[in-house]
Write a protein that holds these residues in place. Structure first.
Motif, short mmCIF file in Angstrom:
data_model
loop_
_atom_site.label_atom_id
_atom_site.label_comp_id
_atom_site.label_asym_id
_atom_site.label_seq_id
_atom_site.Cartn_x
_atom_site.Cartn_y
_atom_site.Cartn_z
N HIS A 326 6.34 -8.85 -0.85
CA HIS A 326 5.23 -7.97 -0.50
C HIS A 326 5.21 -6.78 -1.45
O HIS A 326 6.25 -6.34 -1.95
CB HIS A 326 5.37 -7.50 0.95
CG HIS A 326 4.16 -6.78 1.46
ND1 HIS A 326 4.03 -5.40 1.34
CD2 HIS A 326 3.04 -7.22 2.09
CE1 HIS A 326 2.88 -5.03 1.88
NE2 HIS A 326 2.26 -6.12 2.34
N ARG A 327 4.02 -6.24 -1.66
CA ARG A 327 3.88 -5.15 -2.63
C ARG A 327 4.74 -3.95 -2.27
O ARG A 327 5.26 -3.25 -3.15
CB ARG A 327 2.41 -4.73 -2.74
CG ARG A 327 1.86 -4.04 -1.49
CD ARG A 327 0.37 -3.83 -1.60
NE ARG A 327 -0.11 -2.92 -0.56
CZ ARG A 327 -1.40 -2.66 -0.35
NH1 ARG A 327 -2.32 -3.25 -1.10
NH2 ARG A 327 -1.76 -1.81 0.60
N GLU A 328 4.92 -3.67 -0.96
CA GLU A 328 5.71 -2.53 -0.56
C GLU A 328 7.19 -2.74 -0.89
O GLU A 328 7.92 -1.78 -1.19
CB GLU A 328 5.53 -2.25 0.94
CG GLU A 328 4.09 -2.11 1.39
CD GLU A 328 3.42 -0.87 0.84
OE1 GLU A 328 4.05 -0.13 0.05
OE2 GLU A 328 2.25 -0.63 1.20
N ASP A 359 -3.18 -7.35 -8.83
CA ASP A 359 -3.94 -6.23 -9.36
C ASP A 359 -3.50 -4.92 -8.74
O ASP A 359 -3.41 -3.89 -9.44
CB ASP A 359 -5.44 -6.45 -9.11
CG ASP A 359 -5.99 -7.60 -9.94
OD1 ASP A 359 -5.32 -8.00 -10.92
OD2 ASP A 359 -7.08 -8.11 -9.60
N TRP A 360 -3.24 -4.91 -7.45
CA TRP A 360 -2.80 -3.67 -6.78
C TRP A 360 -1.51 -3.16 -7.43
O TRP A 360 -1.38 -1.96 -7.72
CB TRP A 360 -2.60 -3.95 -5.30
CG TRP A 360 -2.35 -2.71 -4.48
CD1 TRP A 360 -3.26 -1.99 -3.79
CD2 TRP A 360 -1.07 -2.07 -4.27
NE1 TRP A 360 -2.65 -0.92 -3.15
CE2 TRP A 360 -1.31 -0.94 -3.44
CE3 TRP A 360 0.22 -2.31 -4.71
CZ2 TRP A 360 -0.29 -0.09 -3.05
CZ3 TRP A 360 1.24 -1.45 -4.32
CH2 TRP A 360 0.98 -0.35 -3.49
N GLY A 391 12.76 -5.82 -2.94
CA GLY A 391 13.22 -5.65 -1.57
C GLY A 391 14.66 -5.20 -1.48
O GLY A 391 15.19 -5.03 -0.38
N VAL A 392 15.32 -5.01 -2.63
CA VAL A 392 16.70 -4.53 -2.66
C VAL A 392 16.71 -3.13 -3.24
O VAL A 392 16.06 -2.86 -4.25
CB VAL A 392 17.59 -5.47 -3.50
CG1 VAL A 392 18.98 -4.87 -3.70
CG2 VAL A 392 17.70 -6.84 -2.83
N LEU A 393 17.43 -2.23 -2.59
CA LEU A 393 17.53 -0.84 -3.04
C LEU A 393 18.93 -0.55 -3.54
O LEU A 393 19.92 -0.92 -2.90
CB LEU A 393 17.20 0.11 -1.89
CG LEU A 393 15.85 -0.07 -1.18
CD1 LEU A 393 15.67 1.04 -0.16
CD2 LEU A 393 14.71 -0.11 -2.17
N PRO A 476 3.86 -5.90 6.70
CA PRO A 476 2.61 -5.57 5.99
C PRO A 476 1.84 -4.46 6.67
O PRO A 476 1.61 -4.47 7.87
CB PRO A 476 1.84 -6.90 6.02
CG PRO A 476 2.89 -7.95 6.16
CD PRO A 476 3.97 -7.33 7.01
N GLY A 477 1.48 -3.46 5.88
CA GLY A 477 0.71 -2.35 6.40
C GLY A 477 1.54 -1.29 7.09
O GLY A 477 1.01 -0.26 7.49
N ALA A 478 2.85 -1.53 7.25
CA ALA A 478 3.68 -0.57 7.98
C ALA A 478 4.10 0.60 7.12
O ALA A 478 4.52 1.62 7.62
CB ALA A 478 4.92 -1.27 8.53
#
Length: 575
Positions: A326-328, A359-360, A391-393, A476-478
């Motif tokens: 996911h983009r986030e 694109d985002w 997704g890994v920090l 998503p969206g969170a």
């Protein structure tokens, strides 16, 4: 700056079969034939830049005319850097294949001149000589035998400085071809050698060590390179228009590209003129060139390593493995990398064309100077590559830790891998590897992935808990960008475990070992009921400590006594 997307220039001679890759700079693992004990097959192109040095050039050409290397496999290209009067070819060089090229004078043009000569060369092996370097009889053969054996070799010949202004070219040629060679002719004259070169060779065990600055010894006055390798790295940086630095910068790129630096004593030259220390004018020029080198050579000896500083060629290029994340998740990983204490980096985010949020992500990330969303303009000379799954920090000090593990002087490795807590390490892991190790494999015609690097250079696993790696899950969206708040995957106590390991990491080593030993013993030897009692006691003790911290000093002792008595009673009742 050279880039990954540059196509190498075509080589007109046939391509040699690649040799097996050797680790680090272990040039002594290769076996080359003895001088005059083999049959060469590759053409050698000798490139000599020259400026206002006709007499010196004539002596050098006289020695080149009597080389042991086959004449039909040798060509010489002299590049006049705008001399007045123009440089000319002497009439008494016999049947030597000699051409004189000319370029307009535009500052110190040695780098441009060498590139011009290399572009006109037809040989698969390039030997760069300064016009005032008189080669010994076996000079070209000594260089060439390594390049027949190893196409990614970079051969380095030594030199002695000696005055020979009184010697005619004919005498030079006769002595070079005679028994004893030029050594016999010049043995009674004062001679100097560059002490700084000898010091580097001694420090690095004759260039056989794993030091990451072996490239310092590359000098262009007596240098052998495969034509294909020279074209691959982009040749000399022609923007260097003052004395000094252009050969060190090329040496760095060759080294990072997997070049094997080979010291070859038999490729010896005699530098015309005594003294090897740079003049006052050359020292001033060299000081200015050091500032030019800082953005181009990603090594602590050439630039300031300060938080917040970044350079054209970064120390590490980190690729974020996007996949279908996911983009986030992608943004969170990128931002954790940009927040690292190591700011001298570039983050590469190759977004698949079919990604639902392609694109985002491009619009959101392309505005940052330290982020690339395509493979264009990636600096090829970055010494370290890394890969982090989306997704890994990583914690702020994570990249520094990875680089320290790679360059550990006592036990260096080519690959460091970090498992992500709670995930299958075969599928999800952080990796960092030496770029020169991967390029060495590629030059040898082998698979250049991390597994190959580990096999050739060695690898090491580092605990994800110790490093503070976090794996996140995003609904998503969170999340709002840029102030995203991430939650631990599954809510299974992983965050608690991470905080525990982080706390342990702040303890002195002896205390940390004692805590871990006690914990292992408790978990492996105690009955579950006993373990529950122990945990309950620890919880009560922690509450007691917090309570005491809030009391006035005169009440601390009395309250502590009462609570200890209650704790004893509870333990008896439970057991």
């Amino acid at each position: 700056m050279r880039t990954l997307d540059r196509d190498p220039a075509p080589v007109t001679t046939r391509t040699r079969v690649a040799t097996a890759a050797v680790p680090w700079n272990a040039w002594d693992q290769l076996v080359v034939p003895p001088l005059e004990g083999w049959t060469p097959s590759e053409r050698v192109s000798v490139v000599l830049p020259c400026y206002q040095a006709q007499a010196e050039l004539d002596r050098t050409l006289a020695a080149l005319a009597v080389q042991s290397y086959p004449r039909h496999l040798t060509e010489v290209l002299v590049v006049d850097d705008g001399s007045e009067p123009a440089i000319t070819a002497p009439a008494d060089v016999g049947a030597m294949d000699l051409r004189v090229l000319r370029q307009e004078r535009d500052g110190f043009g040695a780098a441009r001149a060498r590139n011009l000569g290399a572009a006109a060369a037809t040989g698969s092996i390039l030997v760069f000589l300064d016009a005032d370097m008189v080669p010994d009889h076996h000079h070209l053969e000594a260089h060439a035998r390594w390049h027949h054996r190893c196409p990614y070799a970079v051969t380095l010949g030594p030199r002695h400085h000696v005055v020979m202004d009184d010697l005619a070219p004919q005498r030079i040629a006769a002595a070079a071809a005679a028994e004893g060679g030029l050594t016999a002719l010049l043995r009674d004259r004062p001679q100097d050698t560059p002490g700084w070169l000898e010091a580097h060779h001694e420090r690095t065990d004759g260039l056989r060590s794993s030091h990451d600055d072996l490239f310092r010894v590359v000098t262009s006055g007596n240098l052998g390179i495969g034509a294909a390798t020279f074209a691959q790295v982009g040749g000399f940086d022609a923007s260097f228009d003052r004395w000094g630095g252009e050969d060190t910068e090329l040496g760095y790129r060759l080294f990072t590209a997997g070049g094997l630096l080979v010291p070859e004593p038999a490729a010896h030259c005699w530098h015309q003129g005594g003294g090897h220390e740079p003049s006052e004018q050359e020292l001033r020029s060299l000081d200015e060139q050091r500032a030019r080198l800082a953005p181009l050579i990603a090594h602590r000896g050439f630039r300031r390593l300060r938080p917040g500083r970044s350079y054209a060629v970064p120390r590490v290029v980190v690729q974020v493995a996007v996949g279908d994340a996911h983009r986030e998740q992608v943004v969170a990983t990128v931002e954790s990398l940009l927040a690292a204490e190591l700011s001298d980096l570039l983050v590469h985010v190759p977004i698949p064309d079919e990604h639902a949020q392609h694109d985002w992500l491009r619009h959101h990330l392309d505005g940052d100077a330290r982020v690339r969303t395509s493979g264009e303009s990636l600096p090829a000379a970055a010494p370290v590559r890394a890969r982090v799954p989306a997704g890994v920090l990583l914690p702020p000090a994570g990249l520094d830790r990875l680089l320290a593990e790679l360059t550990d002087a006592t036990d260096p490795v080519g690959l460091v891998e970090v498992p992500v807590p709670g995930r299958d390490p075969r599928q999800v892991r952080v990796q960092a590897w030496l770029n020169r190790a991967a390029e060495r494999l590629r030059a040898a015609g082998m698979a250049a992935g991390p597994d190959g690097v580990a096999e050739l250079y060695g690898g090491r696993w580092v605990s994800g808990y110790d490093l503070g790696v976090r794996d996140i899950e995003v609904a998503p969206g969170a999340l709002a960008v840029p102030d995203a708040v991430v939650t631990d995957r599954g809510g299974d106590g992983q965050q608690d475990a991470l905080e525990l390991w982080s706390s342990l990491g702040r303890l002195p080593p002896a205390q940390r070992r004692a805590v871990l030993t006690a914990a292992r013993r408790a978990v492996s030897t105690m009955h579950p009921r006993e373990l529950a009692v122990l945990l309950r006691a620890a919880e009560v003790a922690l509450r007691l400590r917090r309570g005491l911290g809030r009391l006035r000093p005169r009440r601390v002792v009395a309250v502590a006594r009462r609570r200890v008595r209650r704790l004893r009673g509870r333990l008896r009742a439970t057991v």
